[in-house]
Design an enzyme around this catalytic site. Structure first.
Site, PDB file in Angstrom:
ATOM      1  N   CYS A 272      -2.317   2.935   9.196  1.00 13.50           N
ATOM      2  CA  CYS A 272      -3.402   2.051   8.727  1.00 13.50           C
ATOM      3  C   CYS A 272      -4.521   1.914   9.736  1.00 13.50           C
ATOM      4  CB  CYS A 272      -2.938   0.616   8.506  1.00 13.50           C
ATOM      5  SG  CYS A 272      -1.432   0.359   7.706  1.00 13.50           S
TER       6      CYS A 272
ATOM      7  N   HIS B   9       0.869  -1.181   0.000  1.00 12.72           N
ATOM      8  CA  HIS B   9       0.000   0.000   0.000  1.00 12.72           C
ATOM      9  C   HIS B   9       0.907   1.233   0.000  1.00 12.72           C
ATOM     10  CE1 HIS B   9      -3.691  -2.034   2.073  1.00 12.72           C
ATOM     11  NE2 HIS B   9      -4.021  -1.738   0.827  1.00 12.72           N
TER      12      HIS B   9
HETATM   13  N1  ARG Z   1      -3.811  -7.158   6.727  1.00  7.56           N
HETATM   14  C1  ARG Z   1      -4.230  -5.971   6.052  1.00  7.56           C
HETATM   15  C2  ARG Z   1      -4.200  -6.185   4.552  1.00  7.56           C
HETATM   16  O1  ARG Z   1      -3.313  -6.838   4.081  1.00  7.56           O
HETATM   17  C3  ARG Z   1      -3.373  -4.817   6.441  1.00  7.56           C
HETATM   18  C4  ARG Z   1      -3.850  -3.522   5.863  1.00  7.56           C
HETATM   19  C5  ARG Z   1      -2.942  -2.370   6.160  1.00  7.56           C
HETATM   20  N2  ARG Z   1      -3.508  -1.177   5.696  1.00  7.56           N
HETATM   21  C6  ARG Z   1      -2.846  -0.158   5.123  1.00  7.56           C
HETATM   22  N3  ARG Z   1      -3.488   0.934   4.857  1.00  7.56           N
HETATM   23  N4  ARG Z   1      -1.575  -0.257   4.799  1.00  7.56           N
HETATM   24  O2  ARG Z   1      -5.049  -5.753   3.812  1.00  7.56           O
END
Ligand code: ARG
Length: 264
Positions: free
Chosen positions: A258, A164
């Site tokens: 997050c 992300h």
């Molecule tokens: N386990 C989640 C996923 O893989 C973590 C999300 C983290 N969110 C972020 N905005 N980086 O989707």
């Protein structure tokens, strides 16, 4: 005043593996996750003076705690996320309902266009930077640019550990941001350096501690513990830095940023 959306970690755990950090063999410790989340909340509400809104946790949606992925907020509008992995798409109706009940105009993308909200879309001053590849698709950028009537600077993400945009890039004050250069290609690095005056380079060890996944409220920065060099860089620029141990969330590929969604 900054307003942040968070979700208590009542049902948070590692139930599936959708990024390289997650392993069902390396579970989270529920009481520790709970304590770390409360610590983060208390720092945000205390020294950072942020107002907090909470969304109710739901069984079967362990990643609902990562509210950054709910959508992209622009004024009182929200572009709702369309999750790449079906294990997270059950979060969409929950977030849709919460936004509608809290006075947001919910804007939706076509069902087959993946976009993961503020996890992949970040404002730095007037610029809107959007990441794509592992989660959000580049075609979401075009649609969002048209919906919002504004330009988007697209950045391809190249390292699956930084899947992300908010894992490798963090806007601070207008014209200032931090980023982990190796998570982008040459073009992406050029887009960032050309549009942001003061770009702090995060080292690999600090990036692997999720140093870029920080919450910045005015001159306060809340980041995961263990980012030694980054703390020095930020203090040197006049920020008040609050490290918080978020070990249980790193196991899911997430950290401070997050776990929050800026609503204002
Ligand atoms: N386990 C989640 C996923 O893989 C973590 C999300 C983290 N969110 C972020 N905005 N980086 O989707």
């Amino acid at each position: 005043m900054a307003t942040l959306l968070m979700c208590p970690p009542t049902h948070y755990r590692i139930e599936y593996e959708i990024n390289p950090w997650m392993s069902r063999l390396r579970g989270t410790e529920a009481s520790l996750a709970e304590a770390q989340w409360r610590h983060l909340r208390d720092v945000l509400a205390g020294p950072c003076e942020a107002a907090l809104e909470l969304i109710e946790p739901r069984p079967g949606l362990p990643d609902l705690v990562f509210t950054a992925n709910a959508g992209l907020i622009v004024g009182r509008r929200v572009v709702l996320s369309r999750f790449r992995f079906p294990v997270r798409s059950g979060e969409e109706p929950v977030f849709r309902e919460w936004f509608a009940a809290h006075g947001f105009k919910v804007v939706e993308l076509p069902e087959d266009v993946f976009f993961e909200g503020a996890g992949d879309a970040l404002f730095c001053g007037e610029h809107l930077f959007c990441g794509y590849h592992f989660r959000s698709e580049i075609r979401s950028h075009d649609l969002i640019a048209r919906l919002l009537g504004r330009r988007i600077l697209s950045l391809q993400l190249t390292d699956p550990r930084f899947y992300h945009l908010d894992t490798c890039f963090c806007p601070l004050k207008a014209g200032q941001a931090m980023y982990y250069p190796a998570a982008f290609d040459d073009y992406g690095r050029r887009v960032l350096t050309a549009n942001i005056d003061d770009l702090i380079e995060v080292t690999e060890p600090d990036a692997l501690q999720f140093g870029c996944n920080a919450v910045c409220v005015d001159d306060q920065v809340v980041l995961p513990a263990g980012c030694t060099q980054l703390v020095g860089e930020l203090c040197g620029r006049g920020y008040r830095v609050h490290p918080v141990n978020l070990s249980e969330y790193l196991k899911s590929g997430g950290a401070a940023k997050c776990l929050t969604l800026r609503l204002d």
